[in-house]
Design an enzyme around this catalytic site. Structure first.
Site, PDB file in Angstrom:
ATOM      1  N   PHE A 221       0.865  -1.255   0.099  1.00  0.00           N
ATOM      2  CA  PHE A 221       0.097  -0.022  -0.028  1.00  0.00           C
ATOM      3  C   PHE A 221       0.888   1.553   0.070  1.00  0.00           C
ATOM      4  O   PHE A 221       1.997   1.289   0.643  1.00  0.00           O
ATOM      5  CB  PHE A 221      -0.995   0.117   1.244  1.00  0.00           C
ATOM      6  CG  PHE A 221      -2.004  -1.109   1.126  1.00  0.00           C
ATOM      7  CD1 PHE A 221      -3.053  -0.912   0.158  1.00  0.00           C
ATOM      8  CD2 PHE A 221      -1.915  -2.154   1.892  1.00  0.00           C
ATOM      9  CE1 PHE A 221      -4.034  -2.206   0.081  1.00  0.00           C
ATOM     10  CE2 PHE A 221      -2.770  -3.368   1.897  1.00  0.00           C
ATOM     11  CZ  PHE A 221      -3.912  -3.127   1.058  1.00  0.00           C
ATOM     12  N   HIS A 315      -9.681  -1.480 -10.645  1.00  0.00           N
ATOM     13  CA  HIS A 315      -8.738  -1.388  -9.616  1.00  0.00           C
ATOM     14  C   HIS A 315      -7.935  -2.358  -9.215  1.00  0.00           C
ATOM     15  O   HIS A 315      -8.217  -3.722  -9.291  1.00  0.00           O
ATOM     16  CB  HIS A 315      -9.645  -1.203  -8.100  1.00  0.00           C
ATOM     17  CG  HIS A 315      -8.812  -1.034  -7.022  1.00  0.00           C
ATOM     18  ND1 HIS A 315      -8.020  -0.167  -6.289  1.00  0.00           N
ATOM     19  CD2 HIS A 315      -8.478  -2.303  -6.095  1.00  0.00           C
ATOM     20  CE1 HIS A 315      -7.397  -0.407  -5.341  1.00  0.00           C
ATOM     21  NE2 HIS A 315      -7.469  -1.768  -5.031  1.00  0.00           N
ATOM     22  N   ASN A 348      -0.752  -0.059  -4.422  1.00  0.00           N
ATOM     23  CA  ASN A 348      -2.221   0.093  -4.098  1.00  0.00           C
ATOM     24  C   ASN A 348      -2.477   1.233  -3.103  1.00  0.00           C
ATOM     25  O   ASN A 348      -2.139   1.379  -1.864  1.00  0.00           O
ATOM     26  CB  ASN A 348      -2.578  -1.096  -3.533  1.00  0.00           C
ATOM     27  CG  ASN A 348      -3.974  -1.211  -3.203  1.00  0.00           C
ATOM     28  OD1 ASN A 348      -4.834  -0.118  -3.322  1.00  0.00           O
ATOM     29  ND2 ASN A 348      -4.532  -2.550  -3.015  1.00  0.00           N
TER      30      ASN A 348
END
Length: 403
Positions: A221, A315, A348
């Site tokens: 992330f 996504h 992400n």
């Protein structure tokens, strides 16, 4: 009574837009601190004071090498983490301090992305009628929406909506809401902003890898903000629609609520990611979601043939999800290139990521005027397990094909 009902119907009709909602402008932003994925294991174990965990570091290094990401951006720096040692330990309360940081930083990053979208849009910020803000990095009221409205100079009458903890599906969910607002309020111009700062979930590794999900989140992330302006019945001398938002739906997959979870704890944002179970879920259900979305529009043909005629704004999550989707839909190489590119360049960024993918898809279509894909689909995946599906129509592509 009949006259009254007729009047109400006429009023209601006058309140609605005539055309479909459309994406009118896009903007993105990232913090200044950038760390390459190759350097990240050394960086992470250094800033968390965990260099003595050599076996765990090697495992984490292998995990990072398996990702397709080249670099990620973060609001937090080594200096900030040094000032907050409690952030490194799961057992120490730190939520208040984390939220205090995001309360200031999230609206500022959001304003940077939104300012770019407003500049591209070409109308003053005071013409924004609705503001939809989503984040997994806050739990405030007033929230980031109020501070953002002030930073941008929006009208005091702007109608604000906050979405919290929608995970990676937040971007698609926010745009679904914006579509409804734009089509049901004549003249509405909706600013959607998704902001994600991983300082709320940053923590150090633990001896014996007691919480493996910690390493997964630290490997994947990053931070970013995406902004989109949505409106119907464009003012053609000023506004330039990019994608018409034709339809939107949400599907919850029964029995999957445990594979992806998020919750605020005393030690910050925490949760579980069961990647082995998570990765195939989207692929197993994506064909049906696409069929359900396109069949009512009368544009159905043979599955794989139709899907390869579409452009995709998906996504990315992690590479495995994209690989499984590509296989399930029998997609040609390159159909998910916008998603793969953003995953490589940014990692992400949760809800903000799909806006980056949308912007990248727009850029690629502008560069290649002959690109196939007048019709397309945007998809987001999040806790639940939830699949957001929106059918898109590329306005510029359509104009080019007609000419």
């Amino acid at each position: 009574m009949a006259t009254l009902l007729s009047t109400v119907r006429e009023i209601r009709r006058s309140q609605r837009a005539e055309g479909a909602a459309a994406v009118l402008a896009i903007g993105t932003a990232n913090p200044a601190n950038c760390v390459s994925q190759e350097e990240y294991p050394d960086y992470y174990f250094r800033v968390t004071k965990s260099q003595h965990l050599t076996d765990l570091k090697q495992k984490f290094k292998a995990m990072c090498q398996m990702t397709p990401t080249d670099k990620r951006y973060f609001h937090h720096t080594e200096e900030l983490l040094d000032a907050h040692p409690d952030f490194l330990c799961r057992g120490k309360p730190s939520l208040d301090a984390r939220l205090a940081i995001t309360a200031v930083a999230a609206p500022e990053l959001a304003a940077s992305a939104a300012a770019k979208a407003i500049a591209e849009w070409g109308r003053p910020a005071t013409d924004i009628t609705h503001l939809v803000v989503s984040t997994n990095s806050g739990a405030h009221s007033p929230g980031a929406d109020l501070r953002l409205a002030s930073l941008l100079g929006l009208r005091v009458s702007v109608r604000r909506t906050m979405l919290y903890l929608n995970g990676c599906s937040a971007g698609a969910a926010s745009l679904r809401l914006a579509k409804d607002l734009a089509e049901n309020n004549r003249g509405a111009r909706v600013l959607v902003v998704c902001i994600e700062l991983t300082i709320v979930s940053f923590r150090g590794p633990e001896e014996a890898d007691a919480h493996p999900h910690t390493l997964i989140s630290q490997a994947f992330f990053g931070d970013g903000a995406g902004a989109v302006i949505v409106g119907a019945d464009a003012v053609h001398t000023i506004e330039h629609p990019i994608f018409e938002m034709v339809s939107a739906s949400q599907t919850m997959i029964p029995g999957t609520d445990r594979v992806l979870t998020m919750q605020l704890t005393e030690a910050g944002l925490d949760g579980h990611i069961f990647t082995k179970e998570l990765v195939p879920i989207a692929a197993q259900h994506i064909d049906q979601c696409l069929t359900d979305a396109f069949q009512p529009l009368g544009v159905m043909s043979d599955g794989a043939t139709l899907w390869n005629d579409l452009f995709f704004v998906v996504h990315p999550g992690i590479r495995g999800i994209l690989d499984h989707i590509e296989g399930a839909l029998q997609l040609e190489t390159g159909k998910l290139v916008a998603s793969r590119t953003m995953l490589r360049e940014y990692g992400n960024m949760l809800g903000a990521t799909v806006i980056f993918v949308l912007d990248e898809q727009r850029r690629r279509m502008e560069e290649d005027r002959g690109m196939r894909g007048e019709w397309g689909v945007m998809m987001g995946f999040g806790p639940g397990f939830t699949i957001e599906t929106m059918v898109l129509h590329a306005v510029d592509s359509n104009t080019h094909n007609k000419n």
